[in-house]
Design a protein around this motif. Sequence first.
Motif, PDB file in Angstrom:
ATOM      1  N   GLY A 152       0.707  -0.998  -0.130  1.00 14.47           N
ATOM      2  CA  GLY A 152      -0.097  -0.253   0.006  1.00 14.47           C
ATOM      3  C   GLY A 152       0.952   1.269   0.134  1.00 14.47           C
ATOM      4  O   GLY A 152       0.288   2.377  -0.155  1.00 14.47           O
ATOM      5  N   SER A 153       2.086   1.058   0.171  1.00 14.40           N
ATOM      6  CA  SER A 153       3.012   2.316   0.334  1.00 14.40           C
ATOM      7  C   SER A 153       4.002   2.331  -0.777  1.00 14.40           C
ATOM      8  O   SER A 153       3.961   3.260  -1.440  1.00 14.40           O
ATOM      9  CB  SER A 153       4.015   2.108   1.650  1.00 14.40           C
ATOM     10  OG  SER A 153       3.186   2.045   2.745  1.00 14.40           O
ATOM     11  N   GLU A 160       7.841   3.676  -7.332  1.00 12.47           N
ATOM     12  CA  GLU A 160       7.575   4.895  -6.563  1.00 12.47           C
ATOM     13  C   GLU A 160       6.664   4.672  -4.947  1.00 12.47           C
ATOM     14  O   GLU A 160       6.027   3.641  -5.035  1.00 12.47           O
ATOM     15  CB  GLU A 160       6.466   6.015  -7.236  1.00 12.47           C
ATOM     16  CG  GLU A 160       7.253   6.300  -8.669  1.00 12.47           C
ATOM     17  CD  GLU A 160       8.158   7.478  -8.272  1.00 12.47           C
ATOM     18  OE1 GLU A 160       8.243   8.027  -7.267  1.00 12.47           O
ATOM     19  OE2 GLU A 160       8.728   8.114  -9.655  1.00 12.47           O
ATOM     20  N   TYR A 161       6.890   5.479  -4.415  1.00 15.75           N
ATOM     21  CA  TYR A 161       5.855   5.667  -2.927  1.00 15.75           C
ATOM     22  C   TYR A 161       4.486   6.298  -3.250  1.00 15.75           C
ATOM     23  O   TYR A 161       4.402   7.363  -4.083  1.00 15.75           O
ATOM     24  CB  TYR A 161       6.689   6.384  -1.919  1.00 15.75           C
ATOM     25  CG  TYR A 161       7.764   5.610  -1.227  1.00 15.75           C
ATOM     26  CD1 TYR A 161       7.827   4.643  -0.419  1.00 15.75           C
ATOM     27  CD2 TYR A 161       9.039   6.168  -1.810  1.00 15.75           C
ATOM     28  CE1 TYR A 161       8.965   4.196   0.065  1.00 15.75           C
ATOM     29  CE2 TYR A 161      10.321   5.417  -1.300  1.00 15.75           C
ATOM     30  CZ  TYR A 161      10.259   4.505  -0.517  1.00 15.75           C
ATOM     31  OH  TYR A 161      11.438   3.921  -0.069  1.00 15.75           O
ATOM     32  N   TYR A 162       3.491   5.561  -2.894  1.00 16.71           N
ATOM     33  CA  TYR A 162       2.395   6.219  -3.094  1.00 16.71           C
ATOM     34  C   TYR A 162       1.377   6.371  -1.990  1.00 16.71           C
ATOM     35  O   TYR A 162       0.226   7.069  -2.168  1.00 16.71           O
ATOM     36  CB  TYR A 162       1.416   5.496  -4.358  1.00 16.71           C
ATOM     37  CG  TYR A 162       2.086   5.581  -5.560  1.00 16.71           C
ATOM     38  CD1 TYR A 162       1.468   6.897  -6.319  1.00 16.71           C
ATOM     39  CD2 TYR A 162       2.669   4.799  -6.181  1.00 16.71           C
ATOM     40  CE1 TYR A 162       1.936   7.021  -7.674  1.00 16.71           C
ATOM     41  CE2 TYR A 162       3.510   4.834  -7.553  1.00 16.71           C
ATOM     42  CZ  TYR A 162       2.918   6.237  -8.112  1.00 16.71           C
ATOM     43  OH  TYR A 162       3.096   6.622  -9.688  1.00 16.71           O
ATOM     44  N   GLY A 163       1.649   5.814  -0.702  1.00 18.30           N
ATOM     45  CA  GLY A 163       0.975   5.737   0.188  1.00 18.30           C
ATOM     46  C   GLY A 163       1.510   5.834   1.563  1.00 18.30           C
ATOM     47  O   GLY A 163       2.727   5.414   1.799  1.00 18.30           O
ATOM     48  N   ILE A 164       0.779   6.765   2.498  1.00 19.11           N
ATOM     49  CA  ILE A 164       1.521   6.642   4.144  1.00 19.11           C
ATOM     50  C   ILE A 164       0.428   5.890   4.903  1.00 19.11           C
ATOM     51  O   ILE A 164      -0.779   5.919   5.029  1.00 19.11           O
ATOM     52  CB  ILE A 164       1.428   8.071   4.298  1.00 19.11           C
ATOM     53  CG1 ILE A 164       2.269   9.057   3.286  1.00 19.11           C
ATOM     54  CG2 ILE A 164       2.046   8.332   5.770  1.00 19.11           C
ATOM     55  CD1 ILE A 164       3.641   8.548   3.372  1.00 19.11           C
ATOM     56  N   PRO A 165       0.971   4.888   5.558  1.00 18.01           N
ATOM     57  CA  PRO A 165       0.161   3.997   6.218  1.00 18.01           C
ATOM     58  C   PRO A 165      -0.111   4.441   7.774  1.00 18.01           C
ATOM     59  O   PRO A 165       1.036   5.121   8.266  1.00 18.01           O
ATOM     60  CB  PRO A 165       0.970   2.594   6.457  1.00 18.01           C
ATOM     61  CG  PRO A 165       2.317   3.038   6.364  1.00 18.01           C
ATOM     62  CD  PRO A 165       2.415   4.356   5.439  1.00 18.01           C
ATOM     63  N   LEU A 166      -1.077   4.349   8.344  1.00 19.39           N
ATOM     64  CA  LEU A 166      -1.371   4.795   9.711  1.00 19.39           C
ATOM     65  C   LEU A 166      -1.653   3.475  10.635  1.00 19.39           C
ATOM     66  O   LEU A 166      -1.837   3.941  11.842  1.00 19.39           O
ATOM     67  CB  LEU A 166      -2.733   5.571   9.759  1.00 19.39           C
ATOM     68  CG  LEU A 166      -2.881   6.754   8.652  1.00 19.39           C
ATOM     69  CD1 LEU A 166      -3.958   7.666   8.901  1.00 19.39           C
ATOM     70  CD2 LEU A 166      -1.605   7.608   8.864  1.00 19.39           C
ATOM     71  N   SER A 167      -1.624   2.627  10.208  1.00 18.48           N
ATOM     72  CA  SER A 167      -1.785   1.261  11.418  1.00 18.48           C
ATOM     73  C   SER A 167      -1.052   0.022  10.996  1.00 18.48           C
ATOM     74  O   SER A 167      -0.559  -0.040   9.694  1.00 18.48           O
ATOM     75  CB  SER A 167      -3.209   0.961  11.478  1.00 18.48           C
ATOM     76  OG  SER A 167      -3.482   0.079  12.362  1.00 18.48           O
ATOM     77  N   ALA A 168      -0.822  -0.707  11.715  1.00 16.17           N
ATOM     78  CA  ALA A 168      -0.497  -1.948  11.413  1.00 16.17           C
ATOM     79  C   ALA A 168      -1.453  -3.266  11.825  1.00 16.17           C
ATOM     80  O   ALA A 168      -2.320  -2.836  12.778  1.00 16.17           O
ATOM     81  CB  ALA A 168       0.975  -2.358  12.282  1.00 16.17           C
ATOM     82  N   GLY A 362      -3.260   8.056  -0.027  1.00 18.92           N
ATOM     83  CA  GLY A 362      -2.503   8.481  -1.155  1.00 18.92           C
ATOM     84  C   GLY A 362      -3.174   9.767  -1.590  1.00 18.92           C
ATOM     85  O   GLY A 362      -4.342  10.117  -1.274  1.00 18.92           O
ATOM     86  N   VAL A 363      -2.395  10.477  -2.577  1.00 22.46           N
ATOM     87  CA  VAL A 363      -2.946  11.941  -3.046  1.00 22.46           C
ATOM     88  C   VAL A 363      -3.103  11.874  -4.395  1.00 22.46           C
ATOM     89  O   VAL A 363      -2.404  11.437  -5.143  1.00 22.46           O
ATOM     90  CB  VAL A 363      -1.888  12.928  -2.677  1.00 22.46           C
ATOM     91  CG1 VAL A 363      -2.525  14.449  -3.165  1.00 22.46           C
ATOM     92  CG2 VAL A 363      -1.319  12.983  -1.164  1.00 22.46           C
ATOM     93  N   GLY A 381       0.962  11.091   9.652  1.00 22.79           N
ATOM     94  CA  GLY A 381       2.046  10.115   9.881  1.00 22.79           C
ATOM     95  C   GLY A 381       3.268  10.401  10.669  1.00 22.79           C
ATOM     96  O   GLY A 381       4.181   9.850  10.988  1.00 22.79           O
ATOM     97  N   SER A 382       2.869  11.462  11.672  1.00 20.93           N
ATOM     98  CA  SER A 382       3.736  11.755  12.687  1.00 20.93           C
ATOM     99  C   SER A 382       3.617  10.994  13.910  1.00 20.93           C
ATOM    100  O   SER A 382       2.739  10.263  14.100  1.00 20.93           O
ATOM    101  CB  SER A 382       3.796  13.373  12.999  1.00 20.93           C
ATOM    102  OG  SER A 382       2.441  13.548  13.732  1.00 20.93           O
TER     103      SER A 382
END
Length: 531
Positions: A152-153, A160-168, A362-363, A381-382
Amino acid sequence: MKASSIFNGIGLTILALSFVWAAQRSLRLSSEKQDDSLVTIRFAHWQLEGGIRDAFDEIARDYEKLHPGVHIEQVAVPERIYNQWVTTQLVGGTVTDLVEISNGKGATDEVLARHFIPLSKLAEEPNPYNAGTSLEGVALRDTFIDGLTGEGSYRSNLLEYYGIPLSAFTVRMYYNRTLWRSVVGDVPPPTDYDEFIKLCARIRAINEKTGRTILPIAGSKSNSPVLMENLFGSVTQRLNQSLDTLHNLNPVPLDIGIEFLRKNWDLDTPAIRLGYEISREAGLNFQPGYIQLGRDDAVFYFVQSKALMITTGSWDSSSFRQLANFEIGVFDLPLPDRDNPKYGPYVLGAAAEGAATGLNFGVPLYSKNLDQTLDFLRYLGSYPVNSKFSRISGWLPSVVGVVPDEKIAPFAPRELGYIPGFSPTAIGPDTSRIISNANNLLVSPNGSVQELLDEIRDELPGTVRSDLVRTQTGSVKSISRQDVTLAAMQRMTTPSPQKIDQMLESQNQRELVHAWTAFQLERTAARSSSR
């Protein structure tokens, strides 16, 4: 007649109130959008589990306090229609500024390349919202537990990177502690497969003796395969390693399918037969006809105390805590170990769970406020915000160093262990379909492993081949698309040598795998036709 008029009146009243509410909401949103001093950032997701929207709402309000000229709005779309909704919005250019993406929800390489902004530059930069934490000054990608390597990232085909994950996410066995104590007393949760099977047998015996109808495990077509495939994979661990022809240490479905066509395994291979035997043992403890039931049916059985256990992921923990009126317990999936007298010789040991991240955003290319959207994505994502999200939502964190709350600590991923084995259903959709269609022969009381194997034996070679051909078709598209990108980069006035080298290496690897697969498909087809 009068009753009918009353019901009609009530219906019209509800309709009128709904219209008024919708009109007021529409006017409010319109007035916000018309305010030139207010920037509205909208993000869409399909997570309707308990606590998720609450966490997003609180985080959005915190961001608005930091940025008074910004309004954050979440758009929660039911999972069943999410794929169609996003596709429609992307085609119409009306999609939200941030979109939850997943390959299973239509975010293929082609869709990402055409409709989404690569986040590779963002991934290499430090996250300013990590200032004052242990991650200050660290590249964004290195602040996540998987290094943004999840599907997903990062997309290896696109580099390329396309996503920022918020959970595992991890998978566990949930159980009803209250019902457990009333049925089996103070017996602790099983620590191995044999204890688990004995527990299920005990529940069935208690049902027969007392007339109760407690299911050992709540099943459905969504959650039951999770347990079955993990059990199957435990007894194919050694076989899996023997099929690693390309020496990748972890054979992928393509490798497994090719080795089947090369006759290096078949349905009579001991590990495969044992995989179906262990699946039958477990499957007899679900409710009859579970494969026709949806996820909500299994959840209903569990939260209504009609089932003692249910297998599902950490993503359901917050919902269960809200829905259930009993104490919930959790334990690891009861897989066989090396000491198991029947399955042990085929087992390596507990499989590592790694760090499977998800809830990726993703954006889209059509984001109207790109700079502010990227800033909000960094914020999500911080370290501080991921910690807060995890605490409120009840989901595992995705950021390095964030300590899970006590209530979700049992879901922490097991980082050490062996590579899991495989189930034939992993080869592809056609193979999975014929096995799923014959599943009742495996798990019905009068069924057997042999009946299942006899049912799928003749059809399996054709479905494996069709799945591999489908993979080849996708490979051709990926290679062709990357050729265009690579040619364009080489003609740029200021090309990136490192990026070009990476793309060339990746392209060579894909072409090699494609040629190897084509050779094996041709070779095995010729071998079959000569017989």
